[in-house]
Design an enzyme around this catalytic site. Structure first.
Site, PDB file in Angstrom:
ATOM      1  CE  LYS A  21      -1.842  -1.049   3.963  1.00 47.76           C
ATOM      2  NZ  LYS A  21      -1.611  -2.487   4.682  1.00 47.76           N
ATOM      3  NE  ARG A  96      -4.091  -0.950   9.393  1.00 49.64           N
ATOM      4  CZ  ARG A  96      -3.515  -0.907   9.990  1.00 49.64           C
ATOM      5  NH1 ARG A  96      -3.593   0.400   9.017  1.00 49.64           N
ATOM      6  NH2 ARG A  96      -2.124  -1.992   9.235  1.00 49.64           N
ATOM      7  NE  ARG A 134       7.673  -2.712   6.007  1.00 48.96           N
ATOM      8  CZ  ARG A 134       6.567  -2.318   6.200  1.00 48.96           C
ATOM      9  NH1 ARG A 134       5.165  -2.304   4.692  1.00 48.96           N
ATOM     10  NH2 ARG A 134       6.100  -2.136   7.233  1.00 48.96           N
ATOM     11  NE  ARG A 167       6.559  -0.325  10.518  1.00 46.63           N
ATOM     12  CZ  ARG A 167       4.962  -0.384   9.681  1.00 46.63           C
ATOM     13  NH1 ARG A 167       5.832   0.497   8.518  1.00 46.63           N
ATOM     14  NH2 ARG A 167       4.724  -1.112   9.761  1.00 46.63           N
ATOM     15  NE  ARG A 178       2.200  -4.932  11.153  1.00 48.44           N
ATOM     16  CZ  ARG A 178       3.430  -4.690  10.413  1.00 48.44           C
ATOM     17  NH1 ARG A 178       4.393  -4.924  10.833  1.00 48.44           N
ATOM     18  NH2 ARG A 178       3.042  -3.924   9.562  1.00 48.44           N
TER      19      ARG A 178
END
Ligand code: ADP
Ligand code: ZN
Length: 234
Positions: A21, A96, A134, A167, A178
């Site tokens: 996204k 969300r 990531r 992160r 998550r």
């Protein structure tokens, strides 16, 4: 109303964590010239204040939990009322929950802003791989992927020279939380959006190059139609 008559058009990028996204939003922002609104980025920025609210946000994010609807709804409402959002905007990571979806759809309808929801479909194993690779820049929010989009110099942000980091919520145990939050609270929105409220499109978020996916989405936004026949890959 969802096709938009009054003020601009909103793009709602929908999908699990790691579905791309943020990457899509940054590419599409360039071609449409509208702001990119990421609730995740806004929360991480808010958290850095280090005040009591910032600490509450940090705890929730670190545990892979969602922040309260009230807080994100308020953040988004304030942001989209700014003049730069008059021609439209891109929502990344919002809504969300069903309550957030109801809130934003009401606001968009009230202001005469049409919307397109794009669901980026990516398979579970690919998500785990992407999030493990990531790396992000805490300074300028740039995002890299060691496999598909590495920085020019290992460990250093191309844009601002800051050291890249993982992160906290991209660590494996948090990623699992998550994904659970996504399955329980966010995935049910698919039914809400595909049930005829506004335009809705599903796209394969893996396989094609990000730039190609972005181009298809931009075409849909420009054509003003739901565009599924135009650009959907399934
Ligand atoms: P991703 O989409 O990869 O999970 P984000 O940067 O969008 O990452 O979000 C990071 C975290 O911020 C989420 O796990 C959640 O805790 C919080 N968050 C972001 N957007 C929302 C939202 N709309 N409602 C509640 N919490 C949110
Ligand atoms: Zn940077």
């Amino acid at each position: 109303m969802p096709e938009g008559s009054g003020s601009g058009r909103a793009l709602i990028l929908f999908g699990p964590p790691g579905s791309g996204k943020g990457t899509q939003a940054r590419l599409i922002r360039e071609c449409l010239g509208v702001p990119h609104i990421s609730t995740g980025d806004m929360l991480r920025e808010r958290m850095q204040a280090g005040d009591p609210l910032g600490m509450v946000i940090k705890r929730l994010l670190d545990e892979g939990e969602l922040v309260t609807d009230e807080l994100v709804n308020q953040m988004v409402e304030e942001r989209i009322s700014k003049p730069d959002c008059r021609k439209g905007f891109i929502l990344d990571g919002y809504p969300r929950t069903l309550s957030q979806a109801g809130t934003i759809c009401r606001q968009l309808a009230d202001r005469g802003t049409g919307w397109l929801v794009v669901h980026l479909k990516v398979d579970y194993n690919e998500i785990i791989r992407r999030l493990a690779d990531r790396r992000s820049c805490a300074q300028c929010a740039a995002v890299y992927n060691l496999a598909s989009h590495p920085p020019k110099v290992a460990g250093v942000c191309d844009r601002c020279g800051n050291r890249l980091s993982i992160r906290d919520d991209d660590r494996e145990s948090v990623v699992r939380k998550r994904l659970e939050a996504y399955d329980e609270r966010t995935r049910p929105l698919l039914e809400f959006f595909s049930g005829g409220v506004g335009s809705f499109c599903e796209m394969n978020g893996a396989g094609d190059a990000p730039a190609l996916i972005a181009r298809r989405i931009c075409e849909m936004m420009r054509s003003g139609k739901s565009g599924c026949s135009l650009a959907c890959s399934n």
